[in-house]
Design a protein around this motif. Structure first.
Motif, PDB file in Angstrom:
ATOM      1  N   GLN A  71     -29.566  31.596  35.115  1.00  0.00           N
ATOM      2  CA  GLN A  71     -30.215  32.572  35.986  1.00  0.00           C
ATOM      3  C   GLN A  71     -29.271  33.080  37.071  1.00  0.00           C
ATOM      4  N   SER A  72     -27.978  32.944  36.828  1.00  0.00           N
ATOM      5  CA  SER A  72     -27.012  33.359  37.839  1.00  0.00           C
ATOM      6  C   SER A  72     -25.724  33.839  37.178  1.00  0.00           C
ATOM      7  N   ALA A  73     -24.893  34.449  37.983  1.00  0.00           N
ATOM      8  CA  ALA A  73     -23.568  34.888  37.545  1.00  0.00           C
ATOM      9  C   ALA A  73     -22.581  34.521  38.647  1.00  0.00           C
ATOM     10  N   VAL A  74     -21.367  34.120  38.250  1.00  0.00           N
ATOM     11  CA  VAL A  74     -20.338  33.734  39.204  1.00  0.00           C
ATOM     12  C   VAL A  74     -19.031  34.404  38.801  1.00  0.00           C
ATOM     13  N   GLY A  75     -18.306  34.897  39.778  1.00  0.00           N
ATOM     14  CA  GLY A  75     -17.030  35.554  39.518  1.00  0.00           C
ATOM     15  C   GLY A  75     -17.193  37.064  39.440  1.00  0.00           C
ATOM     16  N   VAL A  76     -16.129  37.779  39.761  1.00  0.00           N
ATOM     17  CA  VAL A  76     -16.175  39.233  39.821  1.00  0.00           C
ATOM     18  C   VAL A  76     -16.630  39.833  38.502  1.00  0.00           C
ATOM     19  N   ASP A  77     -16.038  39.415  37.400  1.00  0.00           N
ATOM     20  CA  ASP A  77     -16.355  40.011  36.093  1.00  0.00           C
ATOM     21  C   ASP A  77     -17.826  39.797  35.719  1.00  0.00           C
ATOM     22  N   GLN A  78     -18.285  38.555  35.767  1.00  0.00           N
ATOM     23  CA  GLN A  78     -19.683  38.251  35.409  1.00  0.00           C
ATOM     24  C   GLN A  78     -20.678  38.955  36.310  1.00  0.00           C
ATOM     25  N   VAL A  79     -20.420  38.956  37.596  1.00  0.00           N
ATOM     26  CA  VAL A  79     -21.343  39.575  38.549  1.00  0.00           C
ATOM     27  C   VAL A  79     -21.383  41.084  38.338  1.00  0.00           C
ATOM     28  N   PHE A  80     -20.222  41.704  38.143  1.00  0.00           N
ATOM     29  CA  PHE A  80     -20.223  43.150  37.949  1.00  0.00           C
ATOM     30  C   PHE A  80     -20.951  43.526  36.661  1.00  0.00           C
ATOM     31  N   ARG A  81     -20.728  42.781  35.600  1.00  0.00           N
ATOM     32  CA  ARG A  81     -21.433  43.066  34.321  1.00  0.00           C
ATOM     33  C   ARG A  81     -22.949  42.935  34.528  1.00  0.00           C
ATOM     34  N   SER A  82     -23.365  41.955  35.288  1.00  0.00           N
ATOM     35  CA  SER A  82     -24.797  41.775  35.572  1.00  0.00           C
ATOM     36  C   SER A  82     -25.329  42.908  36.444  1.00  0.00           C
ATOM     37  N   LEU A  83     -24.510  43.374  37.392  1.00  0.00           N
ATOM     38  CA  LEU A  83     -24.910  44.516  38.220  1.00  0.00           C
ATOM     39  C   LEU A  83     -25.064  45.772  37.361  1.00  0.00           C
ATOM     40  N   GLU A  84     -24.127  45.974  36.439  1.00  0.00           N
ATOM     41  CA  GLU A  84     -24.189  47.151  35.571  1.00  0.00           C
ATOM     42  C   GLU A  84     -25.455  47.169  34.718  1.00  0.00           C
ATOM     43  N   SER A  85     -25.918  46.004  34.314  1.00  0.00           N
ATOM     44  CA  SER A  85     -27.124  45.945  33.482  1.00  0.00           C
ATOM     45  C   SER A  85     -28.407  45.881  34.322  1.00  0.00           C
ATOM     46  N   GLY A  86     -28.272  45.916  35.653  1.00  0.00           N
ATOM     47  CA  GLY A  86     -29.433  45.923  36.527  1.00  0.00           C
ATOM     48  C   GLY A  86     -30.125  44.588  36.678  1.00  0.00           C
TER      49      GLY A  86
END
Length: 166
Positions: A71-86
């Protein structure tokens, strides 16, 4: 709310605040040696209480990120990908000082590794931007809650993390 009072009075005041349903609003209390303290002195005495409450809050948020990897994301790449998918509900920006990403001026794709050519469209119009700026822009455009710990406690957490919506 931070309460300043003598310790002998706090024992009587605290139960009254709880009875009135105000206990949840109290961040803490500090010893007030006299009632003639100037406003600046009250502020200075309250600051450590608020700082500790803030540190505890961010620690609990980061613990939630660490303890629930699905239920979480850590690191620039993972967080940005999660942001892109809303999917990001809450973005926590820890210590990202000096972290840059590359962004293509033509197609707006980004990547972390240094390169002179866009990995998506082949353009050579590449800009290095702070990773924090990229994440903030995306979080603002998706309506994610943004938490930014003060610099004095940001080092206690990872670089960036997010609590996901689903």
């Amino acid at each position: 709310l931070v309460v300043g009072c003598r310790e002998d009075v706090w024992g009587e005041l605290e139960p009254q605040l709880a009875k009135a349903g105000l206990a949840a609003m109290i961040a803490g209390h500090f010893h007030l040696s006299s009632f003639d303290l100037a406003p600046y002195g009250v502020l200075e005495a309250a600051k450590p209480v608020l700082a500790e409450k803030r540190r505890q809050f961010y620690a609990s948020v980061w613990e939630s990120i660490d303890s629930k990897p699905s239920q979480s994301a850590v690191g620039v790449d993972q967080v940005f990908r999660s942001l892109e998918s809303g999917r990001v509900h809450t973005l926590v920006l820890g210590n990202l000082s000096g972290a840059d990403v590359n962004e293509c001026a033509d197609c707006n794709k980004w990547w972390e590794k240094t390169s002179d050519i866009c990995v998506a469209c082949g353009s050579s119009r590449i800009d290095a931007i702070p990773a924090e700026e990229l994440l903030l822009r995306k979080a603002l455009s998706t309506g994610a809650e943004i938490l930014t710990p003060d610099a004095d406690i940001a080092h206690l957490f990872g670089d960036v993390g997010a609590i996901l919506r689903y």
